[in-house]
Enzyme design. Structure first.
Site, mmCIF file in Angstrom:
data_model
loop_
_atom_site.group_PDB
_atom_site.id
_atom_site.type_symbol
_atom_site.label_atom_id
_atom_site.label_comp_id
_atom_site.label_asym_id
_atom_site.label_seq_id
_atom_site.Cartn_x
_atom_site.Cartn_y
_atom_site.Cartn_z
ATOM 1 N N LYS A 277 0.851 -1.208 0.000
ATOM 2 C CA LYS A 277 0.000 0.000 0.000
ATOM 3 C C LYS A 277 0.882 1.253 0.000
ATOM 4 C CE LYS A 277 -3.475 2.579 2.468
ATOM 5 N NZ LYS A 277 -4.433 2.726 3.540
ATOM 6 N N GLU B 16 10.637 -4.777 4.359
ATOM 7 C CA GLU B 16 10.742 -6.199 3.993
ATOM 8 C C GLU B 16 10.383 -6.396 2.519
ATOM 9 O OE1 GLU B 16 9.125 -4.948 6.626
ATOM 10 O OE2 GLU B 16 8.908 -6.412 8.244
ATOM 11 N N GLY C 231 -4.765 -1.585 4.812
ATOM 12 C CA GLY C 231 -3.983 -2.747 4.375
ATOM 13 C C GLY C 231 -4.679 -4.075 4.649
ATOM 14 N N ARG C 232 -5.183 -4.261 5.862
ATOM 15 C CA ARG C 232 -5.789 -5.557 6.211
ATOM 16 C C ARG C 232 -7.195 -5.705 5.644
ATOM 17 N NH1 ARG C 232 -4.629 -2.338 10.228
ATOM 18 N NH2 ARG C 232 -6.244 -1.421 11.534
ATOM 19 N N GLU D 94 -4.824 -6.572 14.701
ATOM 20 C CA GLU D 94 -4.263 -5.280 14.275
ATOM 21 C C GLU D 94 -5.368 -4.211 14.301
ATOM 22 O OE1 GLU D 94 -2.494 -4.150 10.218
ATOM 23 O OE2 GLU D 94 -0.705 -4.682 11.330
ATOM 24 N N HIS E 270 -5.917 -33.170 17.864
ATOM 25 C CA HIS E 270 -4.858 -34.047 18.361
ATOM 26 C C HIS E 270 -3.664 -33.251 18.856
ATOM 27 C CE1 HIS E 270 -7.104 -37.479 16.843
ATOM 28 N NE2 HIS E 270 -7.419 -36.678 15.837
ATOM 29 N N LYS F 190 9.176 -0.760 14.053
ATOM 30 C CA LYS F 190 9.752 -0.440 12.738
ATOM 31 C C LYS F 190 10.862 0.594 12.894
ATOM 32 C CE LYS F 190 5.659 -0.980 9.806
ATOM 33 N NZ LYS F 190 4.698 -0.289 8.966
HETATM 34 O O1 F6P Z 1 3.099 -3.069 9.752
HETATM 35 C C1 F6P Z 1 1.739 -3.114 9.605
HETATM 36 C C2 F6P Z 1 1.281 -2.845 8.198
HETATM 37 O O2 F6P Z 1 1.231 -1.483 7.986
HETATM 38 C C3 F6P Z 1 -0.049 -3.501 7.915
HETATM 39 O O3 F6P Z 1 -1.105 -2.763 8.371
HETATM 40 C C4 F6P Z 1 0.011 -3.672 6.442
HETATM 41 O O4 F6P Z 1 -0.933 -4.599 5.976
HETATM 42 C C5 F6P Z 1 1.440 -4.128 6.271
HETATM 43 O O5 F6P Z 1 2.166 -3.393 7.230
HETATM 44 C C6 F6P Z 1 2.016 -3.921 4.903
HETATM 45 O O6 F6P Z 1 2.016 -2.579 4.531
HETATM 46 P P1 F6P Z 1 2.201 -2.156 3.030
HETATM 47 O O7 F6P Z 1 1.092 -2.728 2.231
HETATM 48 O O8 F6P Z 1 2.200 -0.668 3.023
HETATM 49 O O9 F6P Z 1 3.525 -2.695 2.552
#
Ligand code: F6P
Length: 504
Positions: A184, A190, A243-244, A329, A360, A470
């Site tokens: 987003k 990462e 994002g979620r 979240e 199990h 972060k």
């Molecule tokens: O670290 C949390 C977050 O901001 C989430 O809310 C989001 O889904 C994820 O990181 C990834 O963010 P982006 O889509 O901006 O890479």
């Protein structure tokens, strides 16, 4: 509001089994059907009086008003100063936002057509890099519905651990691979590192123009352009989609590619049906709202710290991890919208697994452990395979037996063999798992999460809690170990010893 909470808190608790006797019409009130989902929460401690008291609380919290704010593109996320418009992606929202989402979807669809027409040459592999909401949704959709689709080999890589990426590209032909960068913000470290390494992998393996194979899914198209993605291959979505909550937007692109556009659209329609249900059904028949009452009852009245979700369907094995982000979240907060302390437990810790495997492994704790855990079972009447019916008969039999056993318990003179019973569960039964019902199911969870937030008076759409970690990771990256505590410094020094002869 505190009066309405006090009224809920004042109510007593009767054993679940006894509620079936004192409330002969319990099944009528505590089971309902909506958009292909059958929701049965009769095996919980909620009595008719609880439902009435929670309905008063919902009114005191102006759930109806908050819901309209959500659906009309109002300021649903005030701490970030914006709307929360995931429903517009499904066609339910402010007219302008619905139209914009429609245009973005048209763009996505066109790019799928272009790929299918082999404008990128023969594509066999899709490498999707993204994390959190930019990975969990598409991964769930493809895993749940794409098992037989077989259009492309898709790998979703989220972890920055290089083991994830190097494993994912094993067996991928770089020339026949499309790289999807989903973020987003287009800043998540990462994802940016995984994207850079994936490009390097392509280059080192003979791809002449790796950037020509990149597609970006983002609400920050300028950053994607800057990164080097061609404008025609940037699929934007609105900043107002969290994002979620983003799998409905261009973030769902790999799923649309894997399953076909028609299936993706059916998923959006299923979600839209749930949107209309949530927006219009009266409280007593409103599945997400009633589910939120169950959540609040266990978190705030019964003191349960967790809730467990067990999918008795292999295709839904990723649902618990998807829900962990959605619920924790969103509602893992401690302050109310006005900044005052929440004053009561907010999101429960969501955990779970797949049935029957979990029986199990972890069910011992559900049946005899010292924690109260409201369990949620999901199953589909129609099997997802063509093997002998015994498999599905046994699967569903086990699912229903667990709920019954948790509630009934069994006494014994031997304390080790005693099952206390009176342990709650609810069941969500789908006629079948298809794009439409999965869309409705995920929208059900989104609205349930929202309804929980409204009852608590918190904002489900921000996530400031993830920022501090972060920032600190960045400080480590930028070599500022002196800003850390002695334990963290020692760990850093052990993992990253200074080269010999170098003095700090
Ligand atoms: O670290 C949390 C977050 O901001 C989430 O809310 C989001 O889904 C994820 O990181 C990834 O963010 P982006 O889509 O901006 O890479």
């Amino acid at each position: 509001m505190s009066d309405a909470w006090a009224a809920v808190e004042r109510l007593g608790r009767s054993p679940i089994a006894s509620l079936f006797e004192t409330e002969p019409d319990r099944l009528d009130h505590l089971t309902l059907d909506a958009c292909g989902l059958h929701f049965d929460f009769s095996k919980t401690h909620l009595s008719a009086a609880h439902l009435d008291a929670f309905a008063v609380l919902a009114e005191a919290q102006d759930l109806a008003g908050a819901r309209e704010t959500l659906f009309t593109g109002g300021l649903a996320n005030p701490t970030e100063g914006r709307a929360a418009e995931h429903t517009a992606e499904r066609g339910e929202g402010a007219a302008g936002s619905v139209e914009q989402a429609r245009q973005f979807h048209a763009r996505t669809r066109t790019l799928i057509d272009v790929i299918e027409a082999e404008a990128f040459g023969p594509v066999r592999h899709i490498l999707h890099v993204g994390i959190g909401g930019s990975a969990l949704g598409p991964e769930l959709l493809i895993d749940a519905l794409g098992r037989d689709a077989g259009r492309y080999d898709t790998a979703i890589v989220s972890n920055v651990d290089g083991a994830a990426l190097s494993q994912a590209v094993k067996g991928f032909d770089p020339d026949a691979t499309l790289l999807i960068i989903a973020s987003k913000t287009f800043t998540t470290s990462e994802t940016m590192l995984n994207a850079a390494s994936a490009l390097q992998w392509m280059q080192e393996n003979g791809v002449g123009d790796p950037y020509g194979k990149v597609i970006a899914l983002t609400a920050s198209p300028d950053r994607a352009l800057e990164f080097g993605v061609d404008e025609t291959r940037i699929l934007p979505f609105s900043e107002t989609v969290g994002g979620r909550y983003s799998l409905w937007s261009s973030i769902g692109f790999p799923a649309a590619l894997a399953l076909g556009w028609a299936a993706f659209e059916e998923m959006l329609e299923g979600a839209a049906a749930m949107d209309r249900h949530f927006r219009r059904a009266p409280i007593a028949e409103n599945a997400p709202v009633l589910a939120a009452f169950v959540d609040r009852y266990y978190a705030n009245i019964a003191g349960a710290e967790t809730r467990a979700v067990f999918a008795y369907d292999e295709r839904l094995r990723l649902l618990p991890s998807y829900l962990q982000q959605l619920e924790m979240e969103s509602n893992g907060k401690s302050v109310r919208l006005d900044g005052s302390p929440a004053g009561r437990a907010t999101a429960a810790i969501t955990w779970g697994g797949v049935g029957t495997d979990a029986q199990h492994a972890v069910f011992q704790l559900l049946h005899q452990g010292s924690h109260l855990v409201p369990a949620e079972f999901l199953a589909c009447i129609e099997p997802g395979h063509t093997l002998a019916p015994d498999h599905h008969d046994q699967l569903l039999g086990n699912c229903f037996a667990q709920g019954a056993a948790l509630m009934a318990g069994r006494s014994s003179d031997d304390p080790h063999r005693c099952y206390p019973g009176d342990r709650p569960s609810s069941t969500i039964l789908l006629d079948r798992l298809d794009p439409r019902t999965l869309g409705a199911l995920l929208a059900f969870y989104e609205h349930r999460t929202f309804a929980n937030a409204v009852l608590l008076g918190i904002n489900p759409f921000d996530q400031f809690g993830v920022e501090l970690g972060k920032e600190m990771a960045k400080a480590i990256d930028e070599a500022e170990p002196e800003s850390f505590d002695p334990s963290t410094r020692a760990l850093l020094e052990r993992a990253f010893p200074l080269p010999e002869g170098m003095i700090e």
